[in-house]
Design a protein around this motif. Structure first.
Motif, PDB file in Angstrom:
ATOM      1  N   THR A  17      -0.817   1.401  10.396  1.00 43.97           N
ATOM      2  CA  THR A  17      -1.576   2.392   9.610  1.00 43.97           C
ATOM      3  C   THR A  17      -2.692   2.993  10.461  1.00 43.97           C
ATOM      4  O   THR A  17      -2.922   4.208  10.446  1.00 43.97           O
ATOM      5  CB  THR A  17      -2.134   1.746   8.319  1.00 43.97           C
ATOM      6  OG1 THR A  17      -1.068   1.036   7.686  1.00 43.97           O
ATOM      7  CG2 THR A  17      -2.702   2.780   7.357  1.00 43.97           C
ATOM      8  N   VAL A  45      -1.799 -13.689   1.348  1.00 46.33           N
ATOM      9  CA  VAL A  45      -1.517 -12.427   2.044  1.00 46.33           C
ATOM     10  C   VAL A  45      -1.157 -11.316   1.058  1.00 46.33           C
ATOM     11  O   VAL A  45      -1.587 -10.183   1.196  1.00 46.33           O
ATOM     12  CB  VAL A  45      -0.382 -12.621   3.087  1.00 46.33           C
ATOM     13  CG1 VAL A  45       0.073 -11.271   3.645  1.00 46.33           C
ATOM     14  CG2 VAL A  45      -0.886 -13.512   4.221  1.00 46.33           C
ATOM     15  N   ALA A  81       0.839  -1.204   0.000  1.00 43.21           N
ATOM     16  CA  ALA A  81       0.000   0.000   0.000  1.00 43.21           C
ATOM     17  C   ALA A  81       0.877   1.259   0.000  1.00 43.21           C
ATOM     18  O   ALA A  81       0.516   2.287  -0.574  1.00 43.21           O
ATOM     19  CB  ALA A  81      -0.927  -0.013   1.214  1.00 43.21           C
TER      20      ALA A  81
HETATM   21  C1  BG6 Z   1       1.845  -6.743   5.332  1.00 43.41           C
HETATM   22  C2  BG6 Z   1       1.573  -7.654   4.168  1.00 43.41           C
HETATM   23  O1  BG6 Z   1       1.812  -7.449   6.517  1.00 43.41           O
HETATM   24  O2  BG6 Z   1       0.910  -5.676   5.342  1.00 43.41           O
HETATM   25  C3  BG6 Z   1       1.719  -6.823   2.894  1.00 43.41           C
HETATM   26  O3  BG6 Z   1       2.504  -8.724   4.146  1.00 43.41           O
HETATM   27  C4  BG6 Z   1       0.788  -5.623   2.944  1.00 43.41           C
HETATM   28  O4  BG6 Z   1       1.406  -7.622   1.768  1.00 43.41           O
HETATM   29  C5  BG6 Z   1       0.990  -4.819   4.228  1.00 43.41           C
HETATM   30  O5  BG6 Z   1       1.050  -4.814   1.833  1.00 43.41           O
HETATM   31  C6  BG6 Z   1      -0.055  -3.736   4.388  1.00 43.41           C
HETATM   32  O6  BG6 Z   1      -1.326  -4.334   4.505  1.00 43.41           O
HETATM   33  P1  BG6 Z   1      -2.654  -3.530   4.302  1.00 43.41           P
HETATM   34  O7  BG6 Z   1      -3.760  -4.520   4.575  1.00 43.41           O
HETATM   35  O8  BG6 Z   1      -2.638  -2.405   5.298  1.00 43.41           O
HETATM   36  O9  BG6 Z   1      -2.666  -3.041   2.893  1.00 43.41           O
END
Ligand code: BG6
Length: 307
Positions: free
Chosen positions: A69, A112, A17
């Protein structure tokens, strides 16, 4: 009204992301002429950022539940700014705590690794960039309409890539035992290079790194030996394309095995292998250039016997 008063945008995200966020920066700054910072949520949440009520925070998350996040979003809200999220999972925590949400509707990510979610995050960022550009008058109606029609052509172009991807699968198998794979890009192709490397790590458990073309001479060139696979994402812009072609010559001189992902009409004299993708507007290139990299990582994972 709020968008007209905006002074800056801060994008917060993790992993894939975050790479979508980096592409968003190039697009939003280019179209809407507003400054965009992109920050890893895990860094942002533990520092004192400079934000106020005229800053817009955009949180990008596939799951809507990533703790870093979410905590970064809460931290940002303490400064009084509005939060818009780009999320794939309905009613998850991040959109629930945001002022507004753009759902990406990519369907569930079964493994994932975020793949289709990544592409839709980038599309969502394009839509936000064009909307802000329109509201602020940074692009005229014709320019906006042109980008929209190019966006609408992308699904058919993606189909076209998927139909012609077989030689890439065969090629991928040549690199099963490579100790490392390098990815090189410029401008919007740079985050694509980072994402290509991340997918390879996540799916094939291989060492992979993405670099910006201009940084090659500042260290990474030392990693290139005879046979090192290097995937070059060729830009559409003529100046950048010329720069990238000279990067390709440099790595080739050191023995790299160069796989170029090149839009139609772009020549890459130094490439050992050429993967063609359709043409599009320069900023929209990531949507098309990412597909072969996802296929590469998938094929590599399967060939190496991963689940
Ligand atoms: C990590 C995943 O734990 O989280 C990644 O392995 C992902 O693939 C990242 O991009 C962010 O996750 P999300 O759900 O916030 O987009």
């Amino acid at each position: 009204k709020e968008i007209s008063a905006l002074t800056k945008i801060v994008i917060l995200a993790c992993g894939t992301a975050y790479h979508a966020g980096l592409i968003a920066k190039y697009a939003i700054e280019e179209w809407a002429k507003i400054s965009v910072d992109v920050e890893l949520a895990s860094e942002f949440r533990y520092r004192n950022p400079i934000l106020d009520k005229n800053s817009l925070v955009i949180a990008i998350s596939q799951s809507g539940e990533t703790m870093d996040t979410l905590m970064a979003l809460r931290h940002a809200k303490e400064f009084g700014c509005k939060v818009l999220s780009i999320c794939n999972t309905n009613s998850s925590t991040i959109p629930r705590e945001s002022d507004a949400v753009l759902y990406t509707h990519a369907g569930p990510e079964i493994a994932v690794a975020s793949t289709k979610a990544f592409l839709t995050q980038v599309v969502a960022a394009y839509l936000i960039g064009l909307a802000i550009a329109q509201i602020r008058g940074a692009l005229d109606e014709e320019q906006v309409a042109n980008q929209y029609s190019q966006l609408q052509e992308l699904p058919a172009k993606i189909e076209q890539i998927l139909e012609t991807v077989e030689p890439l699968r065969t090629l991928t198998r040549e690199f099963t035992n490579s100790s490392s794979v390098l990815f090189l890009g410029r401008n919007v192709g740079y985050p694509v290079a980072l994402e290509g490397a991340l997918k390879l790590k996540e799916l094939a458990y291989m060492h992979a790194e993405g670099f910006a073309g201009g940084e090659l001479k500042h260290g990474p060139i030392a990693l290139i030996d005879k046979g090192t696979p290097l995937i070059a994402i060729m830009p559409i812009d003529p100046l950048l394309n010329e720069k990238m072609n000279s990067n390709v010559q440099e790595v080739k001189a050191r023995g790299a095995n160069v796989i170029a992902i090149a839009p139609e009409g772009i020549n890459v004299p130094g490439a050992t292998h050429l993967i063609r993708i359709p043409e599009t507007s320069p900023i929209l290139l990531p949507i098309l250039a990412t597909i072969p990299l996802q296929v590469f990582a998938y094929e590599m994972a399967v060939t190496r016997g991963n689940d």
